[in-house]
Design a protein around this motif. Sequence first.
Motif, PDB file in Angstrom:
ATOM      1  N   ILE A  67     -13.084  12.298  -3.042  1.00  0.00           N
ATOM      2  CA  ILE A  67     -13.046  12.349  -1.487  1.00  0.00           C
ATOM      3  C   ILE A  67     -11.808  11.751  -1.054  1.00  0.00           C
ATOM      4  N   VAL A  68     -11.114  10.754  -1.832  1.00  0.00           N
ATOM      5  CA  VAL A  68      -9.832  10.438  -1.485  1.00  0.00           C
ATOM      6  C   VAL A  68      -8.865  11.418  -1.515  1.00  0.00           C
ATOM      7  N   ASP A  69      -9.021  12.367  -2.623  1.00  0.00           N
ATOM      8  CA  ASP A  69      -7.839  13.298  -2.708  1.00  0.00           C
ATOM      9  C   ASP A  69      -7.905  14.196  -1.526  1.00  0.00           C
ATOM     10  N   ARG A  70      -9.259  14.456  -1.088  1.00  0.00           N
ATOM     11  CA  ARG A  70      -9.230  15.383  -0.163  1.00  0.00           C
ATOM     12  C   ARG A  70      -8.993  14.729   1.389  1.00  0.00           C
ATOM     13  N   LEU A  71      -9.097  13.348   1.507  1.00  0.00           N
ATOM     14  CA  LEU A  71      -8.515  12.663   2.581  1.00  0.00           C
ATOM     15  C   LEU A  71      -7.148  12.505   2.695  1.00  0.00           C
ATOM     16  N   ALA A  72      -6.545  12.354   1.519  1.00  0.00           N
ATOM     17  CA  ALA A  72      -4.920  12.332   1.224  1.00  0.00           C
ATOM     18  C   ALA A  72      -4.439  13.339   1.797  1.00  0.00           C
ATOM     19  N   LYS A  73      -4.891  14.345   1.438  1.00  0.00           N
ATOM     20  CA  LYS A  73      -4.245  15.727   1.688  1.00  0.00           C
ATOM     21  C   LYS A  73      -4.379  16.162   3.117  1.00  0.00           C
ATOM     22  N   SER A  74      -5.486  15.664   3.761  1.00  0.00           N
ATOM     23  CA  SER A  74      -5.549  15.835   5.312  1.00  0.00           C
ATOM     24  C   SER A  74      -4.869  14.823   5.980  1.00  0.00           C
ATOM     25  N   GLY A  75      -4.036  13.817   5.455  1.00  0.00           N
ATOM     26  CA  GLY A  75      -3.273  12.956   6.075  1.00  0.00           C
ATOM     27  C   GLY A  75      -4.017  11.438   6.513  1.00  0.00           C
ATOM     28  N   MET A  76      -5.421  11.387   5.888  1.00  0.00           N
ATOM     29  CA  MET A  76      -6.161  10.308   6.455  1.00  0.00           C
ATOM     30  C   MET A  76      -5.959   9.063   5.917  1.00  0.00           C
ATOM     31  N   VAL A  77      -5.509   9.213   4.700  1.00  0.00           N
ATOM     32  CA  VAL A  77      -5.222   8.048   3.891  1.00  0.00           C
ATOM     33  C   VAL A  77      -4.008   8.280   2.994  1.00  0.00           C
ATOM     34  N   THR A  78      -3.421   7.170   2.134  1.00  0.00           N
ATOM     35  CA  THR A  78      -2.348   7.427   1.542  1.00  0.00           C
ATOM     36  C   THR A  78      -2.641   6.331   0.173  1.00  0.00           C
ATOM     37  N   ARG A  79      -2.200   6.826  -0.753  1.00  0.00           N
ATOM     38  CA  ARG A  79      -2.095   5.738  -2.050  1.00  0.00           C
ATOM     39  C   ARG A  79      -0.989   4.941  -2.135  1.00  0.00           C
ATOM     40  N   GLU A  80      -1.222   3.734  -2.253  1.00  0.00           N
ATOM     41  CA  GLU A  80       0.101   2.636  -2.239  1.00  0.00           C
ATOM     42  C   GLU A  80      -0.314   1.704  -3.329  1.00  0.00           C
ATOM     43  N   LYS A  81       0.825   1.141  -4.181  1.00  0.00           N
ATOM     44  CA  LYS A  81       0.724   0.009  -5.171  1.00  0.00           C
ATOM     45  C   LYS A  81       0.070  -1.110  -4.439  1.00  0.00           C
ATOM     46  N   SER A  82      -1.086  -1.663  -5.434  1.00  0.00           N
ATOM     47  CA  SER A  82      -1.426  -2.620  -4.672  1.00  0.00           C
ATOM     48  C   SER A  82      -0.249  -3.787  -4.470  1.00  0.00           C
ATOM     49  N   GLU A  83      -0.795  -4.614  -3.459  1.00  0.00           N
ATOM     50  CA  GLU A  83       0.170  -5.772  -3.414  1.00  0.00           C
ATOM     51  C   GLU A  83       0.004  -6.879  -4.247  1.00  0.00           C
ATOM     52  N   ASP A  84      -1.252  -6.913  -4.691  1.00  0.00           N
ATOM     53  CA  ASP A  84      -1.600  -7.956  -5.655  1.00  0.00           C
ATOM     54  C   ASP A  84      -1.625  -7.547  -7.279  1.00  0.00           C
ATOM     55  N   GLY A  86       0.838  -4.649  -9.191  1.00  0.00           N
ATOM     56  CA  GLY A  86       1.447  -3.320  -8.941  1.00  0.00           C
ATOM     57  C   GLY A  86       1.100  -2.276  -9.893  1.00  0.00           C
ATOM     58  N   ARG A  87       0.093  -2.722 -10.818  1.00  0.00           N
ATOM     59  CA  ARG A  87      -0.127  -1.550 -11.821  1.00  0.00           C
ATOM     60  C   ARG A  87      -1.460  -1.014 -11.154  1.00  0.00           C
ATOM     61  N   SER A  88      -2.248  -1.400 -10.095  1.00  0.00           N
ATOM     62  CA  SER A  88      -3.253  -0.465  -9.693  1.00  0.00           C
ATOM     63  C   SER A  88      -2.870   0.055  -8.157  1.00  0.00           C
ATOM     64  N   VAL A  89      -3.851   0.780  -7.778  1.00  0.00           N
ATOM     65  CA  VAL A  89      -3.384   1.455  -6.600  1.00  0.00           C
ATOM     66  C   VAL A  89      -4.450   1.314  -5.585  1.00  0.00           C
ATOM     67  N   ASP A  90      -4.182   0.930  -4.200  1.00  0.00           N
ATOM     68  CA  ASP A  90      -4.846   0.749  -3.199  1.00  0.00           C
ATOM     69  C   ASP A  90      -4.973   2.021  -2.315  1.00  0.00           C
ATOM     70  N   ILE A  91      -6.110   2.476  -1.687  1.00  0.00           N
ATOM     71  CA  ILE A  91      -6.258   3.393  -0.953  1.00  0.00           C
ATOM     72  C   ILE A  91      -6.145   2.891   0.700  1.00  0.00           C
ATOM     73  N   VAL A  92      -5.144   3.480   1.492  1.00  0.00           N
ATOM     74  CA  VAL A  92      -4.612   2.744   2.619  1.00  0.00           C
ATOM     75  C   VAL A  92      -5.138   3.753   3.963  1.00  0.00           C
ATOM     76  N   LEU A  93      -5.717   3.229   4.847  1.00  0.00           N
ATOM     77  CA  LEU A  93      -5.789   4.105   5.864  1.00  0.00           C
ATOM     78  C   LEU A  93      -4.752   4.303   6.956  1.00  0.00           C
ATOM     79  N   THR A  94      -4.287   5.825   7.285  1.00  0.00           N
ATOM     80  CA  THR A  94      -3.249   5.693   7.926  1.00  0.00           C
ATOM     81  C   THR A  94      -3.865   5.647   9.406  1.00  0.00           C
ATOM     82  N   GLU A  95      -2.694   5.819  10.426  1.00  0.00           N
ATOM     83  CA  GLU A  95      -2.989   5.697  11.675  1.00  0.00           C
ATOM     84  C   GLU A  95      -4.002   7.101  12.166  1.00  0.00           C
ATOM     85  N   GLN A  96      -3.572   8.178  11.643  1.00  0.00           N
ATOM     86  CA  GLN A  96      -4.477   9.389  11.683  1.00  0.00           C
ATOM     87  C   GLN A  96      -5.817   8.933  11.213  1.00  0.00           C
TER      88      GLN A  96
END
Length: 156
Positions: A67-84, A86-96
Amino acid sequence: MSNSNALLVALRQINRAIDLQSKKLEKETGQTTPQLLLLKELAKEGRAKPSVIAKSVHLSHATVTSIVDRLAKSGMVTREKSEDDGRSVDIVLTEQGRACVQNAPELLQEDFLVSFSKLEPWEQNLLVSSVQRIAVMMEANRLDSAPILEVGEIRP
């Protein structure tokens, strides 16, 4: 009308209501019910680990990843390195994605749960046990399901 026919009609009406609401939601937002559920969950904090999202929406990690793959393709979310970490990834909600959540109508289960919560506890228990019994009779209790009112499989 016999009780068995009345029950089948009621089940069909429920199925139809879920189907119509799912189609309306997708038409209005461009998102499926599970996608919107993930976006709404992300809107609470703005970012989260996929495993945390999976647990909170009662879906498998693999389904959430799809689901996240599809949301990322449509610009709804991005994947970013975790702030806590750096080895893990967070899903981040975009403005869109945030705009989509803010403009989306209520999910069918949200309206249902408000109505359900207004029932007396004995009525809630009666409904839960009756519907669980129906699920057993239909052998649907063996299916892995999330608390999402949508017809068909949870599509990524």
